[in-house]
Design an enzyme around this catalytic site. Sequence first.
Site, short mmCIF file in Angstrom:
data_model
loop_
_atom_site.label_atom_id
_atom_site.label_comp_id
_atom_site.label_asym_id
_atom_site.label_seq_id
_atom_site.Cartn_x
_atom_site.Cartn_y
_atom_site.Cartn_z
N TRP A 100 38.91 -76.45 21.63
CA TRP A 100 39.82 -77.36 22.33
C TRP A 100 41.12 -76.65 22.70
CZ3 TRP A 100 36.90 -80.64 24.31
CH2 TRP A 100 35.87 -81.25 23.60
N ASP A 167 47.81 -81.62 20.23
CA ASP A 167 46.57 -82.37 20.46
C ASP A 167 46.10 -82.86 19.09
OD1 ASP A 167 44.00 -83.28 20.87
OD2 ASP A 167 43.24 -81.43 21.77
N LYS A 191 38.11 -90.72 18.57
CA LYS A 191 37.87 -90.06 17.28
C LYS A 191 38.42 -90.88 16.11
CE LYS A 191 36.27 -86.34 19.45
NZ LYS A 191 37.20 -85.46 20.16
C1 LIG Z 1 37.25 -84.53 21.36
C2 LIG Z 1 38.43 -83.69 21.51
C3 LIG Z 1 38.99 -83.41 22.78
C4 LIG Z 1 38.35 -83.87 24.07
O1 LIG Z 1 38.58 -85.18 24.28
P1 LIG Z 1 38.08 -85.91 25.64
O2 LIG Z 1 38.66 -87.26 25.44
O3 LIG Z 1 36.60 -85.87 25.63
O4 LIG Z 1 38.66 -85.20 26.79
C5 LIG Z 1 40.14 -82.66 22.82
N1 LIG Z 1 40.73 -82.20 21.71
C6 LIG Z 1 40.22 -82.44 20.49
C7 LIG Z 1 40.92 -81.90 19.29
C8 LIG Z 1 39.06 -83.19 20.34
O5 LIG Z 1 38.56 -83.43 19.13
#
Ligand SMILES: *Cc1c(COP(=O)(O)O)cnc(C)c1O
Length: 354
Positions: A100, A167, A191
């Site tokens: 990511w 993030d 998540k």
């Molecule tokens: C799942 C995830 C993403 C991607 O998220 P999307 O909503 O599918 O774009 C980005 N960063 C992390 C840390 C993730 O776990």
Amino acid sequence: MKKHNFSAGPCILPEEVLQKAAEAVINFNNDDLSLIEISHRSKSFVAVMEKARSLVLELLDLEGKGYKVLFLQGGASTQFLMTAYNLLHKKAAYLNTGTWSGKAIKEAKLFGELVEVASSKDQNFNYIPKDYSIPEDVDYFHCTSNNTIFGTQMKSFPQTESPLVCDMSSDIFSRRLDFSKFDLIYAGAQKNMGPAGTTLIVVKEDILGKIDRVIPSMLDYQVHIGKDSMFNTPSVFAVYVSMLTLEWLKDLGGIPFIEKVNQKKADLLYTEIDRNPLFKGVVAVEDRSVMNATFVLTNESLKDTFDTMLKDAGINGLNGHRSVGGYRASMYNALPLHSVQALVDVMQELERKS
Ligand SMILES: *Cc1c(COP(=O)(O)O)cnc(C)c1O
């Protein structure tokens, strides 16, 4: 019986949230209309959006500290470029802890100079780099708090004078942190907060508006702030379910409560991984994620047996990401302790059998 759901995302949500969400799809607020067939500008939905926003600030202890909350679309993946679009004037620093972060770096490179302060790529991202320094003249520093795929988690965050952008897609609302140290936090809902379809952004308003680039409206945080996340039609269902989950979390006792539960779940599983000779953890012990535990079998020939036993025990979503292999147990907020116990029981049964 409902399965034990270790899915990495979209993932488990609290049963009572699913119930309320299902009801709202048929008849929202006893208005004899569905949540998803009313205007997002109706009083009922505006109240949902406001409640969701205020719960975010309350749970993160950011009330009255200059932060704005947005629920936008496009996933965390759109935030990879949106953060850079809005904040990257000349140069930004990124910590590379996996897939990511790598994707965030790739997007940001389109907007300016990028300094990768450290990377754990040399060991397939199985640890969090610690000795690095952040140049003083960067517009911001970006990191990924929890590496969903490899199963590592940052336990501390660097001190920096530049804005701190993070993030937190896979561990927001899971542990206590001084969230006021961060200037911009983003997280895909799917998540730890709700269904796929909305992305949470918590941004300190005073870091915005500092670059002279022209930003298209849909990608401009200030435009969305000005319209209270209603510049265009928001994902009403995803925002509503996120609100329900945040309410559920608040009623339980908020982050301080769930942090203890999450730690208990992680301790239970990692203790078994370390004790049981048939299993081995994948990442550096001090960097192990409380949310996503990655592990492998020490004897690959047991794979079919173990997989069948997992299936029989009603355990879902344990396959590791294709780039790592092995197993990954995602233990998000809504996963109960007894599900982790069910997994540990199967691991012990495999040991007895073999
Ligand atoms: C799942 C995830 C993403 C991607 O998220 P999307 O909503 O599918 O774009 C980005 N960063 C992390 C840390 C993730 O776990």
